[in-house]
Design an enzyme around this catalytic site. Structure first.
Site, short mmCIF file in Angstrom:
data_model
loop_
_atom_site.label_atom_id
_atom_site.label_comp_id
_atom_site.label_asym_id
_atom_site.label_seq_id
_atom_site.Cartn_x
_atom_site.Cartn_y
_atom_site.Cartn_z
N LYS A 1 0.82 -1.21 0.00
CA LYS A 1 0.00 0.00 0.00
C LYS A 1 0.86 1.27 0.00
O LYS A 1 0.44 2.31 -0.49
CB LYS A 1 -0.93 0.02 1.22
CG LYS A 1 -1.81 -1.20 1.40
CD LYS A 1 -2.82 -1.36 0.29
CE LYS A 1 -3.94 -2.33 0.62
NZ LYS A 1 -3.56 -3.74 0.72
C1 LIG Z 1 -4.23 -4.84 0.30
C2 LIG Z 1 -3.42 -6.08 0.24
C3 LIG Z 1 -3.70 -7.09 -0.70
C4 LIG Z 1 -4.86 -7.00 -1.65
O1 LIG Z 1 -4.70 -5.99 -2.62
P1 LIG Z 1 -5.96 -5.45 -3.42
O2 LIG Z 1 -5.47 -4.30 -4.20
O3 LIG Z 1 -6.98 -5.06 -2.39
O4 LIG Z 1 -6.45 -6.57 -4.27
C5 LIG Z 1 -2.87 -8.19 -0.72
N1 LIG Z 1 -1.85 -8.32 0.15
C6 LIG Z 1 -1.55 -7.37 1.06
C7 LIG Z 1 -0.42 -7.59 2.00
C8 LIG Z 1 -2.32 -6.22 1.14
O5 LIG Z 1 -2.03 -5.29 2.05
#
Ligand SMILES: *Cc1c(COP(=O)(O)O)cnc(C)c1O
Length: 499
Positions: A113
């Protein structure tokens, strides 16, 4: 280039407005009216540039009311090596002949993120200026764990912005909870909500649509904005790292320019994999996109039979950031597949009945690109161990779901890039237990044990967690119905003008 709503109202807005607003006024998601092209010539040129230049170039194609200089400046600050360490914020690691991992977790909160949420505050600040906004942004975010912390860290102490994060009280890992409870900054608020991620996310969506609450905020000098992947400002920076990874692979000779590679993404809200899809539509030579789910396999079922059905049990798994039954960004994929009228109809069926069905001819087309796969809890643990033993490569629980699916999906002769979304230390107890069959009660003991067992080092932000004080009591959770009051009260406290 302007942005339109997936649900087809007549509003057409520049990128800055789409980022400021977060969600279209008819409840739809913003999407570019027309996709730009990324040519092989450009990819070749970008191969010799650094991440900052790649980011400014790719973002510039989508965010047309920002200049290249502005975007370069934002990217330079966002992806500084003090924040991401090492040479590249998004390195590609080869673990086998045809198998590559794109590591996206080297940022300040140790999950992917950060790739978007470190640059998004700059995009929003630019947007406030470009749109002549006089109010401050009040960012509301629901988190399955990683978004919340990354958004808090990205937006802390940013002028003209307040941020409030809601997380499901029993739906996040211990490290995630501690990361959020100890958040510093004078413009932040964190609140645990009773229920699961979908309850928190639905609560936030309701607040965005509640004119009573937004009028209340307006009187206090605020407008709502979002940091979730429904916001295009989250999506656009995620397109960059797929282009960058491809450039790296061309540059170091892993692939030839133009060679098609497959990509596998551990998926929750469908944001990360959707960014890969956009990159592919723009011309990046990506083949199949493997959508990897954990035991919450709603997307696997969707790609198999075209039925999106959220009327099912919700499971809490060791990959909590993927424990989602309403994957918001599927709406954007539907828009590209069937247009706005049908998308609006599906979304209304989803909110009323929790289910919709997409015709088989549309699914056949989608299946040319997407493969939905699932890895359950046992499979996740086994994959962590298998990959560590065979390649001496340590991965977290989410990444393991992806790698396991990628290994099963891999086709002969085609290279596959599997996306790594979090540091193994963020989910240390499950990773350590997968490797050793042991587990300590205290999460920091698991972190230390994992480090000793594997000889890898604990990322600094997680090591420092031990020393932080709790600012937001994780025991004081509220009901989803009380979220509106909570927001109003905070806006009174933060408000520039009292009511
Ligand atoms: C948010 C997240 C995901 C999923 O990603 P999306 O964009 O919501 O599909 C997968 N792994 C981790 C560690 C995340 O923080």
């Amino acid at each position: 280039m302007l942005y339109v709503s997936t649900r087809g109202n007549s509003e057409r807005v520049p990128a800055s407005q789409a980022i400021k607003q977060g969600i279209a006024s008819d409840g739809g998601l913003f999407i570019p009216e027309k996709l730009p092209l990324i040519t092989l010539d450009e990819i070749l040129k970008l191969s010799n540039e650094d991440y900052v230049c790649r980011a400014a170039t790719v973002l510039g194609k989508f965010l047309c009311d920002y200049t290249f200089e502005e975007l370069s400046e934002y990217a330079r600050k966002a992806y500084a090596s003090e924040k991401f360490g090492g040479n590249s914020p998004a390195p590609v690691v080869q673990i086998d002949d045809d198998f590559f991992v794109l590591e996206l977790y080297h940022g300040p909160t140790c999950a992917f993120k950060d790739m978007a949420l470190q640059i998004m505050p700059h995009l929003l600040a630019g947007a406030l200026e470009k749109t002549g906004e006089e109010r401050d942004a009040f960012i509301l975010t629901a988190t399955s764990g990683d978004t919340g912390k990354a958004a808090l860290e990205g937006y802390r102490d940013v002028d003209h912005v307040k941020i409030m994060v809601f997380y499901p009280v029993d739906g996040v890992s211990r490290v995630q909870k501690l990361q959020m409870s100890t958040q510093e900054g004078n413009n932040v608020s964190v609140c645990p909500v009773k229920g699961n991620f979908d309850d928190a996310q639905s609560g936030v969506k309701k607040l965005f649509a509640d004119s009573d609450v937004s009028n209340y905020l307006d009187r206090n000098g605020f407008f709502f904005s979002s940091a979730n992947s429904i916001n295009w400002g989250r999506l656009a920076p995620q397109i960059v790292y797929y282009v960058s990874a491809y450039c790296d692979m061309v540059k170091n000779g892993s692939i030839k320019l133009g060679e098609v590679i497959d990509v596998c993404v551990p998926t929750g809200n469908f944001g990360n994999i959707f960014a890969a899809y956009i990159a592919k539509c723009c011309g990046l030579p990506l083949g199949r996109l493997v959508c990897a789910s954990n035991k919450n396999r709603i997307l696997t079922d969707f790609f198999e039979n075209g039925v999106y059905d959220r009327n099912r049990d919700f499971y809490t798994t060791m990959s909590p950031s993927m424990d989602i039954l309403i994957s918001s960004n599927i709406e954007r994929l539907l828009y590209f597949s069937v247009g706005s009228a049908e998308t609006a109809r599906y979304m209304s069926e989803l909110s009323q009945k929790g289910i919709y069905k997409v015709p088989e001819r549309v699914m056949e087309k989608l299946r040319e690109t997407f493969v939905g796969m699932t890895c359950d809890e046992t499979g996740t643990s086994e994959c962590i161990k298998r990959i560590y033993n065979k390649y001496n490569y340590l991965c977290d629980t989410h990444t393991a779901v992806g790698i396991d699916c990628a290994q099963r999906a891999k086709s002969d002769g085609r290279k596959i890039l599997s996306v790594s979304t979090a540091s193994p230390y963020k989910f240390a107890s499950d990773v350590y237990r997968s490797l050793s069959n042991k587990r300590f009660d205290d999460e920091f003991d698991n972190i230390d044990a994992l480090s000793q067992l594997t000889g890898t080092s604990v990322p600094l932000p997680l090591a420092l967690l031990k020393t932080k004080t709790i600012k937001f009591d994780p025991e004081k959770s509220i009901l989803p119905d009380n979220m509106a009051d909570f927001v109003k009260k905070a806006s009174d406290v933060w408000g520039k003008w009292t009511v």
